[in-house]
Design a protein around this motif. Structure first.
Motif, PDB file in Angstrom:
ATOM      1  N   ASP A 170       0.826  -1.215   0.000  1.00  0.00           N
ATOM      2  CA  ASP A 170       0.000   0.000   0.000  1.00  0.00           C
ATOM      3  C   ASP A 170       0.857   1.261   0.000  1.00  0.00           C
ATOM      4  OD1 ASP A 170      -2.368  -1.375  -0.114  1.00  0.00           O
ATOM      5  OD2 ASP A 170      -2.781  -1.265   2.040  1.00  0.00           O
ATOM      6  N   ASP A 171       1.969   1.236   0.754  1.00  0.00           N
ATOM      7  CA  ASP A 171       2.873   2.387   0.769  1.00  0.00           C
ATOM      8  C   ASP A 171       3.411   2.667  -0.632  1.00  0.00           C
ATOM      9  OD1 ASP A 171       2.602   2.618   3.537  1.00  0.00           O
ATOM     10  OD2 ASP A 171       4.426   1.465   3.960  1.00  0.00           O
ATOM     11  N   ALA A 172       3.770   1.603  -1.340  1.00  0.00           N
ATOM     12  CA  ALA A 172       4.306   1.763  -2.694  1.00  0.00           C
ATOM     13  C   ALA A 172       3.234   2.275  -3.652  1.00  0.00           C
ATOM     14  CB  ALA A 172       4.863   0.430  -3.192  1.00  0.00           C
ATOM     15  N   LEU A 173       2.035   1.715  -3.553  1.00  0.00           N
ATOM     16  CA  LEU A 173       0.941   2.155  -4.423  1.00  0.00           C
ATOM     17  C   LEU A 173       0.614   3.625  -4.193  1.00  0.00           C
ATOM     18  CD1 LEU A 173      -1.475  -0.925  -4.228  1.00  0.00           C
ATOM     19  CD2 LEU A 173       0.052  -0.304  -6.114  1.00  0.00           C
ATOM     20  N   LYS A 221       2.670   5.977  -3.358  1.00  0.00           N
ATOM     21  CA  LYS A 221       3.684   6.805  -4.015  1.00  0.00           C
ATOM     22  C   LYS A 221       3.488   6.811  -5.535  1.00  0.00           C
ATOM     23  CE  LYS A 221       7.294   7.016  -0.546  1.00  0.00           C
ATOM     24  NZ  LYS A 221       6.349   7.130   0.549  1.00  0.00           N
ATOM     25  N   LEU A 222       3.111   5.676  -6.079  1.00  0.00           N
ATOM     26  CA  LEU A 222       2.830   5.621  -7.514  1.00  0.00           C
ATOM     27  C   LEU A 222       1.621   6.476  -7.864  1.00  0.00           C
ATOM     28  CD1 LEU A 222       3.485   1.804  -8.012  1.00  0.00           C
ATOM     29  CD2 LEU A 222       4.922   3.656  -8.881  1.00  0.00           C
ATOM     30  N   GLU A 223       0.593   6.430  -7.012  1.00  0.00           N
ATOM     31  CA  GLU A 223      -0.611   7.251  -7.246  1.00  0.00           C
ATOM     32  C   GLU A 223      -0.309   8.742  -7.074  1.00  0.00           C
ATOM     33  OE1 GLU A 223      -3.291   5.519  -4.451  1.00  0.00           O
ATOM     34  OE2 GLU A 223      -3.481   3.659  -5.614  1.00  0.00           O
ATOM     35  N   ALA A 224       0.673   9.064  -6.227  1.00  0.00           N
ATOM     36  CA  ALA A 224       1.050  10.464  -6.003  1.00  0.00           C
ATOM     37  C   ALA A 224       1.836  11.038  -7.177  1.00  0.00           C
ATOM     38  CB  ALA A 224       1.858  10.598  -4.721  1.00  0.00           C
ATOM     39  N   GLY A 225       2.322  10.150  -8.054  1.00  0.00           N
ATOM     40  CA  GLY A 225       3.031  10.645  -9.230  1.00  0.00           C
ATOM     41  C   GLY A 225       4.368  10.000  -9.512  1.00  0.00           C
ATOM     42  N   ALA A 226       4.785   9.049  -8.671  1.00  0.00           N
ATOM     43  CA  ALA A 226       6.053   8.359  -8.930  1.00  0.00           C
ATOM     44  C   ALA A 226       5.892   7.386 -10.101  1.00  0.00           C
ATOM     45  CB  ALA A 226       6.508   7.611  -7.686  1.00  0.00           C
ATOM     46  N   SER A 227       6.918   7.300 -10.921  1.00  0.00           N
ATOM     47  CA  SER A 227       6.931   6.322 -12.022  1.00  0.00           C
ATOM     48  C   SER A 227       7.521   4.992 -11.570  1.00  0.00           C
ATOM     49  CB  SER A 227       7.767   6.862 -13.187  1.00  0.00           C
ATOM     50  OG  SER A 227       7.264   8.084 -13.648  1.00  0.00           O
ATOM     51  N   LEU A 228       8.465   5.071 -10.617  1.00  0.00           N
ATOM     52  CA  LEU A 228       9.135   3.899 -10.056  1.00  0.00           C
ATOM     53  C   LEU A 228       9.263   4.125  -8.553  1.00  0.00           C
ATOM     54  CD1 LEU A 228      12.161   3.920 -12.569  1.00  0.00           C
ATOM     55  CD2 LEU A 228      10.171   2.401 -12.751  1.00  0.00           C
ATOM     56  N   VAL A 229       9.543   3.051  -7.814  1.00  0.00           N
ATOM     57  CA  VAL A 229       9.790   3.186  -6.376  1.00  0.00           C
ATOM     58  C   VAL A 229      11.064   2.444  -6.009  1.00  0.00           C
ATOM     59  CG1 VAL A 229       7.373   3.499  -5.709  1.00  0.00           C
ATOM     60  CG2 VAL A 229       8.323   1.178  -5.828  1.00  0.00           C
ATOM     61  N   GLN A 230      11.618   2.796  -4.851  1.00  0.00           N
ATOM     62  CA  GLN A 230      12.810   2.119  -4.336  1.00  0.00           C
ATOM     63  C   GLN A 230      12.632   1.796  -2.857  1.00  0.00           C
ATOM     64  OE1 GLN A 230      15.887   5.033  -5.220  1.00  0.00           O
ATOM     65  NE2 GLN A 230      16.619   3.843  -6.963  1.00  0.00           N
ATOM     66  N   LEU A 231      13.296   0.724  -2.438  1.00  0.00           N
ATOM     67  CA  LEU A 231      13.263   0.285  -1.046  1.00  0.00           C
ATOM     68  C   LEU A 231      14.665   0.328  -0.454  1.00  0.00           C
ATOM     69  CD1 LEU A 231      11.249  -3.066  -1.458  1.00  0.00           C
ATOM     70  CD2 LEU A 231      10.321  -0.746  -1.219  1.00  0.00           C
ATOM     71  N   TYR A 232      14.718   0.528   0.853  1.00  0.00           N
ATOM     72  CA  TYR A 232      15.948   0.307   1.607  1.00  0.00           C
ATOM     73  C   TYR A 232      15.560  -0.187   2.999  1.00  0.00           C
ATOM     74  CZ  TYR A 232      20.665   0.965   3.534  1.00  0.00           C
ATOM     75  OH  TYR A 232      21.887   0.764   4.116  1.00  0.00           O
ATOM     76  N   THR A 233      15.120   0.744   3.855  1.00  0.00           N
ATOM     77  CA  THR A 233      14.783   0.369   5.232  1.00  0.00           C
ATOM     78  C   THR A 233      13.632  -0.634   5.269  1.00  0.00           C
ATOM     79  OG1 THR A 233      15.557   2.527   5.978  1.00  0.00           O
ATOM     80  CG2 THR A 233      14.191   1.285   7.514  1.00  0.00           C
ATOM     81  N   GLY A 234      12.657  -0.474   4.388  1.00  0.00           N
ATOM     82  CA  GLY A 234      11.556  -1.436   4.316  1.00  0.00           C
ATOM     83  C   GLY A 234      12.037  -2.830   3.972  1.00  0.00           C
ATOM     84  N   PHE A 235      13.055  -2.911   3.143  1.00  0.00           N
ATOM     85  CA  PHE A 235      13.643  -4.200   2.769  1.00  0.00           C
ATOM     86  C   PHE A 235      14.294  -4.864   3.983  1.00  0.00           C
ATOM     87  CE2 PHE A 235      17.294  -6.486   0.559  1.00  0.00           C
ATOM     88  CZ  PHE A 235      16.517  -7.498   0.026  1.00  0.00           C
ATOM     89  N   ILE A 236      14.911  -4.051   4.839  1.00  0.00           N
ATOM     90  CA  ILE A 236      15.562  -4.569   6.050  1.00  0.00           C
ATOM     91  C   ILE A 236      14.521  -5.041   7.067  1.00  0.00           C
ATOM     92  CG2 ILE A 236      16.943  -3.886   8.063  1.00  0.00           C
ATOM     93  CD1 ILE A 236      18.505  -2.031   6.079  1.00  0.00           C
ATOM     94  N   TYR A 237      13.453  -4.264   7.245  1.00  0.00           N
ATOM     95  CA  TYR A 237      12.440  -4.605   8.256  1.00  0.00           C
ATOM     96  C   TYR A 237      11.455  -5.679   7.774  1.00  0.00           C
ATOM     97  CZ  TYR A 237      13.522  -1.178  11.889  1.00  0.00           C
ATOM     98  OH  TYR A 237      14.117  -0.488  12.922  1.00  0.00           O
ATOM     99  N   GLU A 238      11.117  -5.634   6.500  1.00  0.00           N
ATOM    100  CA  GLU A 238      10.063  -6.527   5.997  1.00  0.00           C
ATOM    101  C   GLU A 238      10.598  -7.750   5.244  1.00  0.00           C
ATOM    102  OE1 GLU A 238       7.179  -5.686   7.138  1.00  0.00           O
ATOM    103  OE2 GLU A 238       7.887  -3.724   7.822  1.00  0.00           O
TER     104      GLU A 238
END
Length: 339
Positions: free
Chosen positions: A300-303, A305-322
């Motif tokens: 949902d967090d990624a969606l 950001k995409l709905e807000a206008g991002a074309s792509l997304v990136q992870l870092y801290t979420g990758f570590i926690y999730e």
């Protein structure tokens, strides 16, 4: 399994030591031939996930943010966890050890991390040597300046990294927004930033096949500063923006290490980074692509950001926690939204 077993074990140890231990573990698992297993578990392959952004075809819109694989040591193995692209760096012309340890802190009550690493890396030539072996991973090159280089000479450091990496990355990211190199964020001011980007753009235009150049910005900019960013991006005709880097804000934190100096990443950044994406996209009328990063801990967090206008997304801290399942879950959620 990751959140129930692996993460609790890893979180018992020093975060920076665990980072390198995890690298060794991933490399060892691949040496045993487990790359195919990871791909089968985490990769989501579907033509509907492909994205054409700044002249490149991304197999899916979920990337690994810079800072995780600074020295391009594990990009091939990490791509097996389902990422559509890997951003290496930040690299600097000369190797540097970064800030004194301890410099990386978990904030578990806030699902966050504070770091003051300070662009620790082995130098651009070491990254180039490893990237020469790349066959099919889409790579972004995040470039910065050495700590000892004064801001007046910073442009030279960015040129050195640009020239060295040019043949080995698919796009460039100009990092002037890390809070952990003294005075670096001053380069976000309109005059020095315009000069830096114009210089790189000129160098780029002299190449037979120019590469895309993006700017990574801080989440702590005011609306006026963000309008300046829009103006700079459109005037210099660079190819896009990464929003956002870590924040120096400490609002609402609960964890023991909340007072540590450095850049804060993770869930406390979720809303602010989305606000910045939406502002840039709306105010510019979608004039340039945005890569959204900051506090993505769920599909949902990624969606959002995409709905807000991002074309792509990136992870870092979420990758570590999730864990790597997050990459798969985001790609599956994107497919659901596309019917």
């Amino acid at each position: 399994m990751y959140k129930q077993l692996i993460r609790p074990f890893l979180f018992n140890f020093d975060p920076e030591k665990v980072h390198y231990f995890t690298f060794s573990l991933v490399r060892f698992a691949h040496s045993l031939g487990l790359g195919g297993f990871f791909r089968s578990k985490f990769q989501v392959k579907d033509k509907r996930l492909e994205r054409e952004v700044f002249g490149l075809t991304f197999p899916n819109p979920v990337g690994l943010a810079a800072g995780f694989d600074k020295d391009a040591k594990l990009y091939k193995e990490l791509s097996n966890f389902g990422f559509g692209f890997i951003e290496i760096g930040t690299v600097t012309p000369k190797p540097q050890s970064g800030n004194p340890k301890k410099r990386l802190f978990r904030l578990p009550k806030d699902t966050a991390i504070i770091n003051r690493m300070g662009f620790n890396n082995e130098g651009v030539e070491a990254a180039v040597a490893r990237l020469k072996k790349n066959k099919n991973v889409l790579i972004g090159g995040n470039i910065g300046k050495n700590k000892v280089t004064p801001n007046e000479e910073a442009v030279n450091d960015y040129i050195i990294c640009f020239e060295a990496l040019f043949d080995y990355v698919d796009y460039f990211v100009v990092n002037v927004s890390s809070p952990n190199t003294p005075n670096l964020r001053a380069l976000q001011d309109k005059e020095p930033l315009t000069k830096l980007l114009q210089t790189l753009k000129k160098k780029n235009s002299e190449k037979p096949s120019p590469k895309s150049i993006l700017l990574k910005i801080a989440p702590d900019l005011t609306e006026g500063q963000l309008r300046d960013i829009i103006s700079i991006v459109t005037d210099t005709k660079i190819d896009g923006v990464i929003a956002t880097n870590t924040t120096i804000s400490r609002e609402g934190l609960q964890s023991e290490h909340k007072g540590e100096t450095g850049g804060l990443s993770g869930k406390p950044l979720t809303n602010r980074s989305t606000e910045v994406i939406r502002f840039l996209h709306t105010e510019s009328k979608g004039a340039f692509p945005i890569i959204g990063v900051g506090g993505i801990h769920s599909a949902d967090d990624a969606l959002e950001k995409l709905e807000a206008g991002a074309s792509l997304v990136q992870l870092y801290t979420g990758f570590i926690y999730e864990g790597p399942a997050l990459v798969r879950d985001i790609n599956k959620a994107i497919l659901k939204t596309e019917g």
